[in-house]
Motif scaffolding. Structure first.
Motif, mmCIF file in Angstrom:
data_model
loop_
_atom_site.group_PDB
_atom_site.id
_atom_site.type_symbol
_atom_site.label_atom_id
_atom_site.label_comp_id
_atom_site.label_asym_id
_atom_site.label_seq_id
_atom_site.Cartn_x
_atom_site.Cartn_y
_atom_site.Cartn_z
ATOM 1 N N VAL A 170 -1.300 17.870 -10.261
ATOM 2 C CA VAL A 170 -2.502 18.690 -10.435
ATOM 3 C C VAL A 170 -2.183 20.157 -10.185
ATOM 4 O O VAL A 170 -2.658 21.047 -10.902
ATOM 5 N N TYR A 171 -1.373 20.408 -9.173
ATOM 6 C CA TYR A 171 -0.972 21.790 -8.861
ATOM 7 C C TYR A 171 -0.268 22.424 -10.058
ATOM 8 O O TYR A 171 -0.589 23.551 -10.456
ATOM 9 N N LEU A 172 0.685 21.721 -10.647
ATOM 10 C CA LEU A 172 1.389 22.251 -11.819
ATOM 11 C C LEU A 172 0.430 22.427 -12.989
ATOM 12 O O LEU A 172 0.502 23.425 -13.725
ATOM 13 N N ALA A 173 -0.487 21.475 -13.159
ATOM 14 C CA ALA A 173 -1.446 21.572 -14.262
ATOM 15 C C ALA A 173 -2.350 22.793 -14.113
ATOM 16 O O ALA A 173 -2.803 23.364 -15.118
ATOM 17 N N SER A 174 -2.601 23.207 -12.870
ATOM 18 C CA SER A 174 -3.459 24.375 -12.659
ATOM 19 C C SER A 174 -2.823 25.652 -13.208
ATOM 20 O O SER A 174 -3.518 26.641 -13.448
ATOM 21 N N TYR A 175 -1.517 25.629 -13.412
ATOM 22 C CA TYR A 175 -0.810 26.781 -13.969
ATOM 23 C C TYR A 175 -0.614 26.660 -15.476
ATOM 24 O O TYR A 175 0.191 27.400 -16.055
ATOM 25 N N SER A 176 -1.323 25.737 -16.125
ATOM 26 C CA SER A 176 -1.105 25.511 -17.553
ATOM 27 C C SER A 176 -1.346 26.773 -18.369
ATOM 28 O O SER A 176 -0.584 27.081 -19.312
ATOM 29 N N MET A 177 -2.388 27.540 -18.038
ATOM 30 C CA MET A 177 -2.660 28.766 -18.787
ATOM 31 C C MET A 177 -1.608 29.827 -18.490
ATOM 32 O O MET A 177 -1.270 30.635 -19.359
ATOM 33 N N TRP A 178 -1.074 29.799 -17.285
ATOM 34 C CA TRP A 178 0.020 30.714 -16.948
ATOM 35 C C TRP A 178 1.268 30.357 -17.748
ATOM 36 O O TRP A 178 1.959 31.238 -18.280
ATOM 37 N N PHE A 179 1.555 29.057 -17.866
ATOM 38 C CA PHE A 179 2.701 28.622 -18.657
ATOM 39 C C PHE A 179 2.558 29.052 -20.117
ATOM 40 O O PHE A 179 3.533 29.416 -20.781
ATOM 41 N N ALA A 180 1.329 28.990 -20.628
ATOM 42 C CA ALA A 180 1.102 29.296 -22.043
ATOM 43 C C ALA A 180 0.976 30.788 -22.316
ATOM 44 O O ALA A 180 0.921 31.201 -23.485
ATOM 45 N N SER A 181 0.941 31.597 -21.277
ATOM 46 C CA SER A 181 0.671 33.020 -21.458
ATOM 47 C C SER A 181 1.945 33.791 -21.807
ATOM 48 O O SER A 181 3.065 33.317 -21.631
ATOM 49 N N GLU A 182 1.735 35.000 -22.294
ATOM 50 C CA GLU A 182 2.843 35.910 -22.568
ATOM 51 C C GLU A 182 2.914 37.031 -21.541
ATOM 52 O O GLU A 182 3.937 37.703 -21.427
ATOM 53 N N ASP B 102 0.789 -1.225 0.000
ATOM 54 C CA ASP B 102 0.000 0.000 0.000
ATOM 55 C C ASP B 102 0.821 1.274 0.000
ATOM 56 O O ASP B 102 0.338 2.312 -0.472
ATOM 57 N N LEU B 103 2.037 1.247 0.555
ATOM 58 C CA LEU B 103 2.795 2.487 0.689
ATOM 59 C C LEU B 103 3.112 3.103 -0.667
ATOM 60 O O LEU B 103 2.913 4.310 -0.870
ATOM 61 N N GLY B 104 3.595 2.292 -1.593
ATOM 62 C CA GLY B 104 3.931 2.812 -2.917
ATOM 63 C C GLY B 104 2.735 3.392 -3.650
ATOM 64 O O GLY B 104 2.780 4.552 -4.104
ATOM 65 N N PRO B 105 1.631 2.624 -3.788
ATOM 66 C CA PRO B 105 0.444 3.192 -4.455
ATOM 67 C C PRO B 105 -0.114 4.427 -3.745
ATOM 68 O O PRO B 105 -0.613 5.344 -4.405
ATOM 69 N N THR B 106 -0.042 4.446 -2.400
ATOM 70 C CA THR B 106 -0.524 5.622 -1.671
ATOM 71 C C THR B 106 0.337 6.825 -1.986
ATOM 72 O O THR B 106 -0.173 7.936 -2.200
ATOM 73 N N ALA B 107 1.667 6.629 -2.008
ATOM 74 C CA ALA B 107 2.569 7.733 -2.334
ATOM 75 C C ALA B 107 2.307 8.239 -3.752
ATOM 76 O O ALA B 107 2.319 9.452 -4.013
ATOM 77 N N TRP B 108 2.038 7.300 -4.666
ATOM 78 C CA TRP B 108 1.769 7.702 -6.040
ATOM 79 C C TRP B 108 0.462 8.498 -6.128
ATOM 80 O O TRP B 108 0.404 9.557 -6.770
ATOM 81 N N ALA B 109 -0.587 8.015 -5.465
ATOM 82 C CA ALA B 109 -1.907 8.634 -5.593
ATOM 83 C C ALA B 109 -2.030 9.929 -4.803
ATOM 84 O O ALA B 109 -2.733 10.853 -5.231
ATOM 85 N N MET B 110 -1.346 10.019 -3.653
ATOM 86 C CA MET B 110 -1.587 11.149 -2.751
ATOM 87 C C MET B 110 -0.364 12.021 -2.507
ATOM 88 O O MET B 110 -0.480 13.057 -1.835
ATOM 89 N N LEU B 111 0.795 11.628 -3.029
ATOM 90 C CA LEU B 111 1.980 12.475 -2.907
ATOM 91 C C LEU B 111 2.533 12.908 -4.263
ATOM 92 O O LEU B 111 3.278 13.893 -4.327
ATOM 93 N N LEU B 112 2.206 12.194 -5.330
ATOM 94 C CA LEU B 112 2.650 12.581 -6.665
ATOM 95 C C LEU B 112 1.535 13.223 -7.482
ATOM 96 O O LEU B 112 1.771 14.188 -8.216
ATOM 97 N N ILE B 113 0.319 12.710 -7.362
ATOM 98 C CA ILE B 113 -0.806 13.286 -8.102
ATOM 99 C C ILE B 113 -1.090 14.727 -7.680
ATOM 100 O O ILE B 113 -1.271 15.603 -8.550
#
Length: 523
Positions: free
Chosen positions: A293-305, A278-289
């Protein structure tokens, strides 16, 4: 001869005597009870519909009022215009003149949805928060129903949360805390479904004889509800950084529930099984995801000028070395650091004081609320010469004033009775409260306690369930318990109705205003 007779009798009787003297150990049930959630689905959805209707009426009634001469009130003045700018600038803030672009974008992007539908007005900038507030009440009702196995107790939780002043005002103002609370509560609910799903899979593994195939037990397959919790926690962090507290607390809670499940189903080495399976899947689902998601929330910022600090490399940041991340990530890190610098500088030692500031030890009992708006000059509508219109973030006293005994009882149930229901609720409550003690010098407000409110309501609802369904009680005591719970819920609703004018900015007389202020610290 007598001696030999006595010897023969003793010899003959010895097997029976030995059998009677041996302790009798009951084997107990060979298979744990197959209990994976409430079964009254039709009643559960009827309850959810009723709670949703009640929540919709309270959250949307006269939502567009009050405003400050048509402009936002309190800290809405930051987020409503930033959301409006995002709406007209491809989801990006590009005006550093605001000076307070200090939170991630998701909350403001969600606020902009309401502004896109209804325009730049009170209804527009508050619509999303109110809608999420309604959904959150339904999520809490269904979550409590799941962990208590009672549709009635889930309905009680929904009614209590609908009548909570903190959750009510938070849902009706365009601040980020209500959106953060929604994502946190939704993640908590997803983990409770995951808990039941894990036990269901272990149950079938036990019936199929696969539990002891290895010392650490069977694999549990893809756990989509835990994955969903990771996504929701990522959205929480992408709304306010304090969502990170819940990531840490919920990861520990999820692993603890996994250990308990493997022990319940007699996995030979449950701790090792949790570490291995369980430790590995938990780390993947709740420590990597969540970071993804946080980085993805800045996708429009990344694409902006024109996004704030989007192209800092070569300006305030030196050119990239071979071992450093890409320029876009370095610019985001700079953007994040500037926001962190702003927050860390909001200390009392640096002279940052606010008349409605409070410290976390005052939050459980709502001892120092926050006055969002007040107007006492030439206000008509109350039938008196001088009226008051005010919006105050304050917890319904019938619930918040008893928070300390509720928390103590919950801790007793968790430690002494090993009641997992109270344990998980305390985890959620403490995740929203305890981390704030780490930096007491920081400027703080009671609206940070918005994330604590749903978990306080959950604990109270569970206590009501204990009163209603106490094992072994007579029919008379059961009836008395039902009357007591009904009276308490009625008290909460009545208390909420009494505070309603100062939660919504209704015009009231000066005398009524003074009666609404229950404690000197509320002034």
């Amino acid at each position: 001869m007598g001696h030999s007779l006595r010897s023969s009798v003793m010899t003959a009787a010895s097997p029976v005597t030995a059998e009677r003297a041996a302790p009798v150990i009951s084997p107990g049930p060979l298979v744990p009870v197959a209990d994976f959630g409430p079964l009254d689905r039709a009643q559960g959805w009827v309850m959810s519909g009723v709670v949703a209707g009640l929540a919709t009426v309270t959250r949307f009634l006269n939502l567009q009022s009050p405003t400050d001469a048509g402009t936002p009130i309190f800290d809405e003045k930051h987020y409503a215009p930033q959301a409006w700018q995002m709406l007209h600038n491809s989801g990006v803030e590009d005006n550093p003149g605001f000076g307070l672009v200090v939170h991630p974008p998701v909350g403001k992007q969600l606020i902009s949805i309401g502004e896109a539908i209804f325009g730049y007005n009170g209804l527009g900038w508050r619509f999303t928060g109110a809608l999420l507030g309604v959904i959150m009440i339904v999520v809490v009702a269904r979550t409590v129903r799941r962990i208590s196995r009672s549709t009635l107790v889930g309905g009680i939780a929904g009614v209590l949360l609908a009548a909570d002043g903190v959750s009510f005002v938070t849902a009706r103002t365009a601040l980020l805390d209500g959106i953060l609370t929604f994502f946190v509560v939704a993640a908590f609910g997803a983990l409770m479904v995951d808990r039941d799903q894990v036990r269901e899979r272990l149950h079938y593994a036990l019936l199929e004889g696969r539990i002891a195939e290895t010392p650490w037990g069977p694999r549990l397959g893809v756990r989509w509800w835990r994955f969903g919790a990771g996504v929701l926690l990522g959205l929480a962090c992408a709304t306010k950084w304090s969502g990170l507290y819940f990531v840490v607390f919920f990861v520990v809670m999820s692993l603890a529930l996994d250990v308990a499940a493997r022990r319940q189903y007699r996995v030979p080495r449950p701790w090792l099984g949790t570490l291995r399976r369980d430790l590995g899947p938990t780390a993947w689902a709740m420590l990597l995801i969540p970071p993804a998601v946080y980085l993805a929330s800045y996708s429009m910022w990344f694409a902006s000028e024109t996004g704030v600090n989007r192209y800092e490399v070569g300006r305030s940041i030196g050119e990239r070395a071979w071992y450093q991340p890409p320029d876009a990530i370095r610019s985001l890190w700079h953007y994040t650091y500037k926001a962190f610098e702003f927050h860390s500088g909001l200390t009392n030692a640096a002279g940052n004081h606010h008349p409605w500031e409070s410290k976390p030890w005052t939050w459980p009992m709502s001892l120092r609320p926050v006055l969002y708006a007040i107007d006492q000059e030439n206000v008509p509508g109350c039938g008196a010469a001088s009226c008051v219109k005010a919006v105050m973030l304050v917890g319904t006293p019938a619930m918040w004033f008893i928070a300390v005994p509720v928390l103590l009882y919950a801790a007793w149930r968790m430690v002494v009775r090993r009641d997992w229901r109270y344990a998980v609720v305390l985890v959620g409550y403490c995740a929203g409260w305890l981390p704030w003690f780490a930096d007491i010098d920081r400027q703080m407000y009671f609206f940070y306690a918005a994330t604590m409110a749903p978990f306080l309501v959950m604990a109270i609802a569970l206590i009501c369930g204990d009163i209603l369904y106490k094992p072994g009680q007579t029919a008379e005591r059961s009836t008395l318990g039902l009357i007591a719970v009904c009276c308490y819920v009625a008290l909460v609703v009545t208390n909420f109705a009494w505070l309603f004018p100062i939660l919504t900015g209704m015009p009231i007389s000066q005398a009524t205003w003074h009666m609404e202020i229950w404690l000197p610290s509320w002034r």
